[in-house]
Design a protein around this motif. Structure first.
Motif, PDB file in Angstrom:
ATOM      1  N   GLN A 156     -14.728  15.465 -28.722  1.00 55.39           N
ATOM      2  CA  GLN A 156     -15.271  14.795 -29.907  1.00 55.39           C
ATOM      3  C   GLN A 156     -15.331  15.741 -31.112  1.00 55.39           C
ATOM      4  O   GLN A 156     -15.639  15.297 -32.207  1.00 55.39           O
ATOM      5  CB  GLN A 156     -16.684  14.282 -29.622  1.00 55.39           C
ATOM      6  N   ARG A 181     -21.017   4.327 -35.227  1.00 58.97           N
ATOM      7  CA  ARG A 181     -19.983   4.903 -34.350  1.00 58.97           C
ATOM      8  C   ARG A 181     -19.514   6.239 -34.899  1.00 58.97           C
ATOM      9  O   ARG A 181     -19.271   7.179 -34.144  1.00 58.97           O
ATOM     10  CB  ARG A 181     -18.801   3.940 -34.230  1.00 58.97           C
ATOM     11  N   VAL A 189     -21.704  13.637 -32.191  1.00 59.49           N
ATOM     12  CA  VAL A 189     -22.632  14.157 -31.200  1.00 59.49           C
ATOM     13  C   VAL A 189     -22.044  13.983 -29.808  1.00 59.49           C
ATOM     14  O   VAL A 189     -21.713  12.864 -29.403  1.00 59.49           O
ATOM     15  CB  VAL A 189     -23.989  13.426 -31.269  1.00 59.49           C
ATOM     16  N   LEU A 218     -12.325   8.545 -28.706  1.00 65.41           N
ATOM     17  CA  LEU A 218     -12.391   7.118 -29.076  1.00 65.41           C
ATOM     18  C   LEU A 218     -13.254   6.863 -30.303  1.00 65.41           C
ATOM     19  O   LEU A 218     -13.006   5.924 -31.054  1.00 65.41           O
ATOM     20  CB  LEU A 218     -12.929   6.300 -27.896  1.00 65.41           C
ATOM     21  N   GLY A 219     -14.265   7.716 -30.505  1.00 62.97           N
ATOM     22  CA  GLY A 219     -15.131   7.520 -31.665  1.00 62.97           C
ATOM     23  C   GLY A 219     -14.375   7.718 -32.975  1.00 62.97           C
ATOM     24  O   GLY A 219     -14.713   7.119 -33.980  1.00 62.97           O
ATOM     25  N   ARG A 231     -22.236   8.792 -34.162  1.00 62.95           N
ATOM     26  CA  ARG A 231     -22.259   9.100 -32.732  1.00 62.95           C
ATOM     27  C   ARG A 231     -21.094   9.997 -32.336  1.00 62.95           C
ATOM     28  O   ARG A 231     -21.219  10.836 -31.439  1.00 62.95           O
ATOM     29  CB  ARG A 231     -22.193   7.812 -31.911  1.00 62.95           C
ATOM     30  N   SER A 232     -19.951   9.802 -32.990  1.00 61.31           N
ATOM     31  CA  SER A 232     -18.783  10.598 -32.612  1.00 61.31           C
ATOM     32  C   SER A 232     -18.997  12.074 -32.947  1.00 61.31           C
ATOM     33  O   SER A 232     -18.309  12.934 -32.414  1.00 61.31           O
ATOM     34  CB  SER A 232     -17.522  10.058 -33.287  1.00 61.31           C
TER      35      SER A 232
END
Lengths: 270, 279
Positions: free
Chosen positions: A189, A101, A107, A131-132, A104-105
């Motif tokens: 992000q 997670r 990207v 949210l990440g 991913r946050s």
């Protein structure tokens, strides 16, 4: 992240130490990726390429060439059958849920269809981008978020020129506006890299041009690494530093854009 | 001549009117028809009883008319209690349905053995709540918490979980996958994705299902009184047992009015929600 970098250094003492600002260490490295959804019909057969920090790469290829699958495998949104994807120095298949997670946050993923949550405001959709980093109720809606998050989300909407539509419901925006909100969500992000899967394929030429210009602008201004797929040869050449072309699940071309012509790329759609 | 031959050649290419049936399918149809006819016999279907019952029906109606208004205040209180049971039971049932439906939704729980086991047990529980009739739940709750509206409220709550749990889960399964994938790609957790992408998209369906549940609960709360679980049902049973048909008619008309009002309001609310006027 720092500890990971240190261990890597410690494990390979024989190799000449990379310079601190080494451009050689890629943001994303894909090696030997294979994926098939049905038996006997491989989508990806041994796909390898890498993307350096702050580089803009266009991934092209006809329908079914495996572009979207490659992007999704790179983010581990789908599990590859074999091969590895190393994102910011971490091999994703071995990453634990929390670590995944976190990576991913970093990207921002932009889809062909904007994939906004309908029935909630544009601002809430942008707030979701955080949210990440901060999971939980306060990130679920702009109404629950703190002042700082709301201000940052609003600033992201301003950057894509849609601050006036902040409280408009996402399903009432036009296609081009929706895609720009999706980009604002990706910006929320504070990404190191943006991955865009045919971001302008469902837009009209003018809106598509605007969205591509926005990507280009953000990538150059913020120093964000950019990977996008497209069917538009002109876009591929104009907005990338390098073009990777897939055909039949294999990389058939990996070349600096400056030396390519549109006829070189049209070949992949023949 | 040329036209005719063209028509003929076209005709040759059209498929036949009826597709050729598999003999086994044909046998199945015949067996089904036979079973339906047999069921009428098993159900004691009798035209003579229907005809001879007509005058008794007319007799009942003539003795029930005009409905009496003498106990209207007491009956209104009982009717209000009936609706309050329905409303409270539905609200509790809907609230409890949401987490249970989240567990029961395929594709929402973790794809591990434990996740699958949770999902399967949630679905089994919901199916159990749904398949046992509300009247049976009322009997069980009358035994455990005693006579009165609380037993009826609990019965309605359990029945609502059986109804809403299933439809909430189905609507969450049908939600478009894109927004959820986008949030997962942004690093959101499973719970974030459910609350940010799945539930907002399923919300119109949640609301309409809940309104249906309220209508259903209003109808069934009337019957629950018959087994002593509160509300106007017991008044109806007493009136019938004492052959006070005029009072019975009053009660029947009051129930009719209540159910009609709830259904009308429910359908107006649903229409507004589906058109997206309210958010």
């Amino acid at each position: 992240m720092q500890t990971a970098a240190l261990t890597t250094g410690a494990q390979a003492p024989a190799v000449p130490p990379p310079s601190p600002t080494s451009p050689a260490k890629p943001d994303l490295a894909i090696r030997g990726l294979c994926k098939s959804f049905e038996a006997n019909r491989a989508i990806l057969t041994d796909v390898s390429f890498s993307i350096a920090n702050k580089e803009a790469v266009a991934l092209i290829g006809s329908n079914g060439a495996g572009k979207s699958t490659a992007l999704r495998c790179a983010m581990r949104l789908i599990e590859p059958d074999s091969g590895e994807a190393v994102l910011f120095g971490t091999e994703l298949r071995s990453a634990k849920a929390r670590q995944l997670r976190k990576i991913r946050s970093d990207v921002g993923f932009v889809f062909q269809k904007h994939n906004l949550v309908p029935r909630v405001s544009a601002l809430t959709n942008v707030v979701h981008g955080n949210l990440g980093r901060a999971s939980g109720v306060r990130g679920w809606s702009q109404a629950f978020s703190g002042r700082q998050i709301r201000e940052r989300a609003y600033a992201c909407l301003e950057r894509v020129g849609l601050s006036e539509q902040a409280m408009k419901r996402a399903d009432q925006l036009s296609g081009g506006q929706s895609q720009r909100v999706a980009i604002a969500r990706a910006l929320m992000q504070q990404p190191k890299m943006i991955v865009a899967d045919e971001p302008v394929a469902s837009l009209d030429p003018v809106a598509g041009q605007e969205v591509m210009d926005l990507f280009h602008h953000l990538a150059k201004e913020e120093g964000i690494t950019l990977l996008f797929t497209t069917h538009n040869v002109a876009h591929a050449l104009a907005y990338s530093d390098r073009v990777v072309a897939l055909r039949g699940g294999k990389v058939e071309l990996d070349q600096t854009s400056a030396v390519l012509s549109s006829s070189d790329l049209n070949e992949f759609y023949g | 001549m040329v036209e005719t031959s063209q028509t003929r050649s076209e005709r040759r290419s059209i498929p036949t009117r009826l597709e050729r049936q598999n003999p086994l399918t044909f046998v199945a149809y015949v067996a089904l028809l036979a079973f339906v006819l047999w069921s009428f016999q098993g159900a004691g279907w009798s035209f003579s009883a229907l005809v001879s019952g007509g005058p008794s029906m007319v007799d009942f109606l003539s003795r029930a008319w005009p409905p009496t208004t003498e106990r209207l205040p007491q009956l209104s209180t009982a009717l209000l209690e009936t609706f309050q049971m329905a409303l409270a039971g539905t609200v509790i049932g809907v609230i409890l349905s949401v987490p249970l439906a989240m567990m029961a939704t395929r594709g929402l729980t973790r794809p591990t053995v434990l996740g699958r086991a949770f999902g399967a047990s949630a679905r089994l529980l919901i199916a159990f709540f749904r398949t046992v009739p509300d009247l049976v739940w009322a009997l069980v709750f009358v035994i455990s918490v005693g006579l009165g509206p609380f037993a009826g409220t609990l019965a309605i709550a359990v029945d609502t979980i059986g109804f809403c749990g299933r439809f909430f889960a189905e609507s969450m399964e049908d939600v478009e996958k894109g927004p959820g994938e986008a949030l997962t790609a942004a690093g959101a957790s499973r719970l974030d994705t459910i609350f940010c992408a799945v539930i907002p998209a399923a919300m119109p369906s949640f609301i309409t299902t809940s309104l249906f549940a309220l209508e259903k609960a209003t109808r069934s709360s009337v019957v629950l009184g018959l087994v002593g679980a509160g509300g106007i049902g017991i008044e109806l049973k007493v009136a019938m047992d004492f052959f006070d048909y005029q009072l019975a008619m009053t009660i029947i008309l009051m129930i009719f009015a209540l159910v009609l009002v709830v259904e009308r309001l429910g359908s107006i609310a649903r229409r507004n929600i589906l058109e997206g006027n309210s958010q």
